[in-house]
Design an enzyme around this catalytic site. Sequence first.
Site, PDB file in Angstrom:
ATOM      1  N   SER A   1       0.855  -1.200   0.000  1.00  0.00           N
ATOM      2  CA  SER A   1       0.000   0.000   0.000  1.00  0.00           C
ATOM      3  C   SER A   1       0.886   1.244   0.000  1.00  0.00           C
ATOM      4  O   SER A   1       2.097   1.164   0.233  1.00  0.00           O
ATOM      5  CB  SER A   1      -0.894   0.005   1.237  1.00  0.00           C
ATOM      6  OG  SER A   1      -0.079   0.188   2.383  1.00  0.00           O
TER       7      SER A   1
ATOM      8  N   ASP B   1      -1.402  -1.656  -3.881  1.00  0.00           N
ATOM      9  CA  ASP B   1      -2.775  -1.718  -3.373  1.00  0.00           C
ATOM     10  C   ASP B   1      -3.314  -0.288  -3.210  1.00  0.00           C
ATOM     11  O   ASP B   1      -2.644   0.567  -2.627  1.00  0.00           O
ATOM     12  CB  ASP B   1      -2.736  -2.437  -2.014  1.00  0.00           C
ATOM     13  CG  ASP B   1      -4.106  -2.803  -1.484  1.00  0.00           C
ATOM     14  OD1 ASP B   1      -5.042  -2.949  -2.287  1.00  0.00           O
ATOM     15  OD2 ASP B   1      -4.220  -2.965  -0.240  1.00  0.00           O
ATOM     16  N   HIS B   2      -4.493  -0.008  -3.725  1.00  0.00           N
ATOM     17  CA  HIS B   2      -5.156   1.298  -3.579  1.00  0.00           C
ATOM     18  C   HIS B   2      -4.262   2.483  -3.950  1.00  0.00           C
ATOM     19  O   HIS B   2      -4.043   3.393  -3.139  1.00  0.00           O
ATOM     20  CB  HIS B   2      -5.683   1.502  -2.152  1.00  0.00           C
ATOM     21  CG  HIS B   2      -6.840   0.620  -1.834  1.00  0.00           C
ATOM     22  ND1 HIS B   2      -8.099   0.848  -2.335  1.00  0.00           N
ATOM     23  CD2 HIS B   2      -6.916  -0.513  -1.097  1.00  0.00           C
ATOM     24  CE1 HIS B   2      -8.908  -0.105  -1.899  1.00  0.00           C
ATOM     25  NE2 HIS B   2      -8.214  -0.952  -1.166  1.00  0.00           N
TER      26      HIS B   2
ATOM     27  N   ASP C   1      -7.155   3.404  -7.636  1.00  0.00           N
ATOM     28  CA  ASP C   1      -8.432   3.506  -6.928  1.00  0.00           C
ATOM     29  C   ASP C   1      -8.969   4.930  -7.045  1.00  0.00           C
ATOM     30  O   ASP C   1      -8.623   5.815  -6.268  1.00  0.00           O
ATOM     31  CB  ASP C   1      -8.260   3.118  -5.457  1.00  0.00           C
ATOM     32  CG  ASP C   1      -9.597   3.146  -4.722  1.00  0.00           C
ATOM     33  OD1 ASP C   1     -10.619   3.482  -5.360  1.00  0.00           O
ATOM     34  OD2 ASP C   1      -9.621   2.837  -3.513  1.00  0.00           O
TER      35      ASP C   1
ATOM     36  N   GLU D   1     -11.297  -0.009  -9.300  1.00  0.00           N
ATOM     37  CA  GLU D   1     -12.480  -0.281  -8.476  1.00  0.00           C
ATOM     38  C   GLU D   1     -13.677   0.534  -8.934  1.00  0.00           C
ATOM     39  O   GLU D   1     -13.559   1.718  -9.252  1.00  0.00           O
ATOM     40  CB  GLU D   1     -12.149   0.061  -7.009  1.00  0.00           C
ATOM     41  CG  GLU D   1     -13.315  -0.187  -6.047  1.00  0.00           C
ATOM     42  CD  GLU D   1     -12.897  -0.116  -4.580  1.00  0.00           C
ATOM     43  OE1 GLU D   1     -11.748  -0.493  -4.263  1.00  0.00           O
ATOM     44  OE2 GLU D   1     -13.716   0.321  -3.761  1.00  0.00           O
TER      45      GLU D   1
ATOM     46  N   GLY E   1     -10.921  -3.473   7.161  1.00  0.00           N
ATOM     47  CA  GLY E   1     -10.736  -3.393   8.598  1.00  0.00           C
ATOM     48  C   GLY E   1     -11.305  -4.568   9.373  1.00  0.00           C
ATOM     49  O   GLY E   1     -11.743  -5.570   8.786  1.00  0.00           O
TER      50      GLY E   1
ATOM     51  N   ASN F   1      -8.392 -10.137  -1.242  1.00  0.00           N
ATOM     52  CA  ASN F   1      -7.459  -9.295  -0.478  1.00  0.00           C
ATOM     53  C   ASN F   1      -7.572  -9.511   1.025  1.00  0.00           C
ATOM     54  O   ASN F   1      -8.665  -9.387   1.596  1.00  0.00           O
ATOM     55  CB  ASN F   1      -7.775  -7.818  -0.747  1.00  0.00           C
ATOM     56  CG  ASN F   1      -7.313  -7.359  -2.101  1.00  0.00           C
ATOM     57  OD1 ASN F   1      -7.002  -8.163  -2.968  1.00  0.00           O
ATOM     58  ND2 ASN F   1      -7.252  -6.052  -2.281  1.00  0.00           N
TER      59      ASN F   1
HETATM   60  P1  13P Z   1      -9.144  -6.419   4.983  1.00  0.00           P
HETATM   61  O1  13P Z   1      -9.141  -5.166   5.789  1.00  0.00           O
HETATM   62  O2  13P Z   1     -10.437  -7.160   5.125  1.00  0.00           O
HETATM   63  O3  13P Z   1      -7.985  -7.294   5.263  1.00  0.00           O
HETATM   64  O4  13P Z   1      -9.043  -5.995   3.451  1.00  0.00           O
HETATM   65  C1  13P Z   1      -7.804  -5.672   2.880  1.00  0.00           C
HETATM   66  C2  13P Z   1      -7.921  -5.119   1.530  1.00  0.00           C
HETATM   67  O5  13P Z   1      -8.942  -5.176   0.883  1.00  0.00           O
HETATM   68  C3  13P Z   1      -6.709  -4.496   0.961  1.00  0.00           C
HETATM   69  O6  13P Z   1      -6.975  -3.816  -0.220  1.00  0.00           O
END
Ligand code: 13P
Length: 315
Positions: free
Chosen positions: A48, A81-82, A103, A133, A180, A253
């Site tokens: 991330s 990620d994101h 994202d 997304e 989360g 994920n």
């Molecule tokens: P969690 O918070 O459920 O582990 O999801 C993580 C996620 O989607 C990372 O992009």
Amino acid sequence: MIVTTTKLFQTAYGKFAVGAYNINNLEQTMGLFRGNLQSQAPFILQISKGARSYTHKTMLEGLIRSADDIFPESVFAVHLDHGDEETCYDCINSGFYSSVMIDASHEDFETNIAITKRVVDAAHAKGVVVEAELGMLGGVEEHVAVEEADAKLTDPDQALEFVERTGIDSLACAIGTSHGAFKFSGTQGLRFDVLEEIQKNLPGFPLVMHGSSSVPQEEVKRINDAGGKLLGAKGVDADQFKRASELGVTKINIDTDGRLVWTRVHREFFNEKPENFDLRPPGKVFMTAYADFIAAKNVYLGSAGQLEKIREILG
Ligand code: 13P
């Protein structure tokens, strides 16, 4: 071996999902590689924006390159990620990432398309694949915080248009999960009906499920028994991963669950050994516990045991 997700998703489609796990440090990296080899699974290593700035993006890259040398049998994608647009370009131009997520889901539909398309053009020119997304997950994940009231499920009709106009390689869908440790605060569960519609509109196209930690109750209890305060934490039932993969989900994920393992190990360790102040003993316990956690999760995902086949396909 670092690969793009293309062959992983082609192999997985309709049958299993590849685990996408976030890392931040050395201990997670070691546990992640060990756990995937233990279970003979290909995987996606996620980084991330927050992880890139926790120490330094170059430090993470060094860790991963070293892990690739230490565990030469491993097959994995390196994924942002994101990402925002700027971070995506930085990763694409680094020559290290094989996959990025743009994202722009918080933007309106047209703006999301425009930003995503720019990233796709830049990424594809360098052989990097792109996840984007549509819809919006609730919950908090580092710099991404979305109130439950603002969370929005993916519109299956828009999904087709979004994929066609952006040229993305995989689509992250909002189908009721959230980021989360506190998911499903209302009565809703996973919306397989929405997923089914998306798959109907996009047959054969790889879908991604974010916010998929299971938040195991045993883990939460152990954390709380050791002084934690995670009241009401809950997650996605891992038994539902199979159904999701049958409906086209090829990437699932998981980040929060790894943090829970870290918290449980360290709380218990220092509770039991209050006189201890060395970082290596709990680090060792964590690496083993995290590897075992990954191996067990891959069984639910169906990716366990797929490594040999993937290696054959990749040649
Ligand atoms: P969690 O918070 O459920 O582990 O999801 C993580 C996620 O989607 C990372 O992009």
